[in-house]
Design a protein around this motif. Sequence first.
Motif, PDB file in Angstrom:
ATOM      1  N   THR A   1     -11.320   9.753  -0.568  1.00  0.00           N
ATOM      2  CA  THR A   1     -11.918  10.260   0.563  1.00  0.00           C
ATOM      3  C   THR A   1     -12.130  11.786  -0.125  1.00  0.00           C
ATOM      4  O   THR A   1     -10.798  12.444   0.393  1.00  0.00           O
ATOM      5  CB  THR A   1     -11.483  10.829   1.473  1.00  0.00           C
ATOM      6  OG1 THR A   1     -11.221   8.959   1.678  1.00  0.00           O
ATOM      7  CG2 THR A   1     -11.852  11.024   3.504  1.00  0.00           C
TER       8      THR A   1
ATOM      9  N   ASN B   1     -14.628   3.230  -1.587  1.00  0.00           N
ATOM     10  CA  ASN B   1     -13.217   2.286  -2.130  1.00  0.00           C
ATOM     11  C   ASN B   1     -14.098   1.444  -3.302  1.00  0.00           C
ATOM     12  O   ASN B   1     -14.658   1.142  -4.209  1.00  0.00           O
ATOM     13  CB  ASN B   1     -13.628   1.424  -0.881  1.00  0.00           C
ATOM     14  CG  ASN B   1     -12.883  -0.149  -1.177  1.00  0.00           C
ATOM     15  OD1 ASN B   1     -12.926  -1.094  -2.050  1.00  0.00           O
ATOM     16  ND2 ASN B   1     -11.528  -0.146  -0.919  1.00  0.00           N
TER      17      ASN B   1
ATOM     18  N   ASP C   1      -8.520   4.090  -2.405  1.00  0.00           N
ATOM     19  CA  ASP C   1      -9.810   5.037  -1.550  1.00  0.00           C
ATOM     20  C   ASP C   1      -9.561   6.048  -2.016  1.00  0.00           C
ATOM     21  O   ASP C   1      -9.106   6.722  -1.898  1.00  0.00           O
ATOM     22  CB  ASP C   1      -9.299   4.208  -0.048  1.00  0.00           C
ATOM     23  CG  ASP C   1      -9.119   2.903   0.487  1.00  0.00           C
ATOM     24  OD1 ASP C   1     -10.428   2.655  -0.153  1.00  0.00           O
ATOM     25  OD2 ASP C   1      -8.407   2.488   0.997  1.00  0.00           O
TER      26      ASP C   1
ATOM     27  N   SER D   1       1.001  -1.661   0.091  1.00  0.00           N
ATOM     28  CA  SER D   1       0.192  -0.002   0.335  1.00  0.00           C
ATOM     29  C   SER D   1       1.192   1.348  -0.623  1.00  0.00           C
ATOM     30  O   SER D   1       2.277   1.296   0.171  1.00  0.00           O
ATOM     31  CB  SER D   1      -1.128  -0.127   1.141  1.00  0.00           C
ATOM     32  OG  SER D   1       0.185  -0.292   2.341  1.00  0.00           O
TER      33      SER D   1
ATOM     34  N   PRO E   1     -12.579  -1.421  -6.113  1.00  0.00           N
ATOM     35  CA  PRO E   1     -11.661  -2.832  -6.063  1.00  0.00           C
ATOM     36  C   PRO E   1     -11.363  -2.167  -7.841  1.00  0.00           C
ATOM     37  O   PRO E   1     -12.464  -2.820  -8.796  1.00  0.00           O
ATOM     38  CB  PRO E   1     -12.852  -3.384  -5.582  1.00  0.00           C
ATOM     39  CG  PRO E   1     -14.013  -2.823  -5.337  1.00  0.00           C
ATOM     40  CD  PRO E   1     -14.087  -2.064  -5.890  1.00  0.00           C
TER      41      PRO E   1
ATOM     42  N   THR F   1     -16.501   9.060   4.984  1.00  0.00           N
ATOM     43  CA  THR F   1     -15.894   7.587   3.941  1.00  0.00           C
ATOM     44  C   THR F   1     -15.447   7.403   3.370  1.00  0.00           C
ATOM     45  O   THR F   1     -15.938   7.640   2.550  1.00  0.00           O
ATOM     46  CB  THR F   1     -17.681   6.935   5.024  1.00  0.00           C
ATOM     47  OG1 THR F   1     -18.065   7.210   6.207  1.00  0.00           O
ATOM     48  CG2 THR F   1     -17.007   5.645   4.475  1.00  0.00           C
ATOM     49  N   PRO F   2     -14.724   7.072   2.936  1.00  0.00           N
ATOM     50  CA  PRO F   2     -13.824   7.013   1.615  1.00  0.00           C
ATOM     51  C   PRO F   2     -14.456   6.057   0.617  1.00  0.00           C
ATOM     52  O   PRO F   2     -15.489   4.768   1.351  1.00  0.00           O
ATOM     53  CB  PRO F   2     -12.662   5.956   1.975  1.00  0.00           C
ATOM     54  CG  PRO F   2     -12.049   6.063   3.486  1.00  0.00           C
ATOM     55  CD  PRO F   2     -13.374   5.881   4.016  1.00  0.00           C
TER      56      PRO F   2
ATOM     57  N   THR G   1      -6.204  -1.744  -5.435  1.00  0.00           N
ATOM     58  CA  THR G   1      -7.914  -0.732  -4.880  1.00  0.00           C
ATOM     59  C   THR G   1      -7.234   0.801  -4.726  1.00  0.00           C
ATOM     60  O   THR G   1      -6.092   1.055  -3.797  1.00  0.00           O
ATOM     61  CB  THR G   1      -8.047  -1.771  -3.610  1.00  0.00           C
ATOM     62  OG1 THR G   1      -8.423  -2.839  -3.594  1.00  0.00           O
ATOM     63  CG2 THR G   1      -9.361  -0.873  -2.443  1.00  0.00           C
TER      64      THR G   1
END
Length: 427
Positions: free
Chosen positions: A339, A348, A337, A296, A350, A345-346, A335
């Motif tokens: 924000t 997401n 994210d 990540s 995928p 709340t992110p 992935t």
Amino acid sequence: MKTQRRVSAAVVALLLGGAGIAITASPAQAAEATFKVKCVPPAGGGDPVEGETTAKVTAPATAKVGDEVDVVWETVKPASNNTDLMDIPKDAVQPTGWITVGGGQAGELKVVGEKKNPPIPKKAPMVMSAMKGKLKLTKAGKVTLTPGKYDVAVTFSFGTFVTKCAPVGEVKGGATIDVSAGSSGGATNGGATNGGATNGGATNGGAHGGTTGGGGGQTDFPGKPVEVAFDCGPVVPGGIKTPVTINAKKNGGSYDLTVKTAKGAMAAPMALPAGALKPSMNVKLGGADSGTVKVSGPANADPIPDKAPVSLSDMTGTYKPGKSGKVTLSPDQLTIDVTMAPGATPINVPCKAASSGVSLELDTAAQPGGSGSSTSTTGSTTSGGLAETGAEDEGGIKALALVAGTVILLGGAVFTFTPWRRLRGTR
């Protein structure tokens, strides 16, 4: 991406030659060899290309058993000029060759060139540094030195590409050393010693899987870029296509991984806050080991002004082998994210790797608590991979343009997120 494929194809045509200026000790003699080569490009680089080159091998004319002599490989006539697609930047080309040692002793000598060249314009002759190595002489008699296969790495801002070239048919010619009797000097596997360390990704790699690592005291193992097609479902119509490179650095019995995606630049049509974009990816293990390693990257630390380039950071993590043997590493699910406000709340997103390939191959030794064991507190694995994620912001994809309700990734991929006004209001 189309641009990446054109670049890779261009690189292939550039690499149908050997190296540059020869420097040898006196007394020395040089001999030429003209031969055909077949060059296999990196993944996505197009079909193999054949051409003819003239190489000159320089070495001492005479020596004695026990001597360690300098050997240099240069190109008299390259098989191809630069293409008309793009310029090659300064100090971007590094060749590595293998010279067949015959006659009085047998073996293979690795010779390596510096990563040093002038800028090479479109259609201009290729210029590469001399490939040099040292040969330990172990037997009296005539020792022949014949040029053979070679690899060439070319580094651009968006990645390093390694093309592997090998002779087509028998190679005739090369240098000869008349070796007289003397001290034994200690033989080493046919007398061919390592020609020096490589830089910039021109290490031995196998046509399918990037660099092989794990022995000989080597600590850095650069992978090769592989073009990956990500399927993000209805969220991203058409999916994402981008080259991905997996690099490794040996750390004890484990490997610190750094995953890089394509670099590019696009202007953001609106301001983005700090922490808006955070990437992560699963690295799939194959061969002797199995499972995935999660890597990540950190989110953007600073706000991104309107019209400024947007970057996704490099993704890092640690692979701890659970099995001994040759293990392949391939890009898998990506992935991202998103924000848009602190505490929100992110979103997401995928993206499954619909098509991928091996970027790196490592020669591993099993470690206690490796793959198949409990995960560490700093990372996670599935089906037998142990990861410890890190955080280093070193570039990545400077390729996201945020347009109204979409994020466009360089290469034609479109992220269709919730409209920005709704993202701003998510708490």
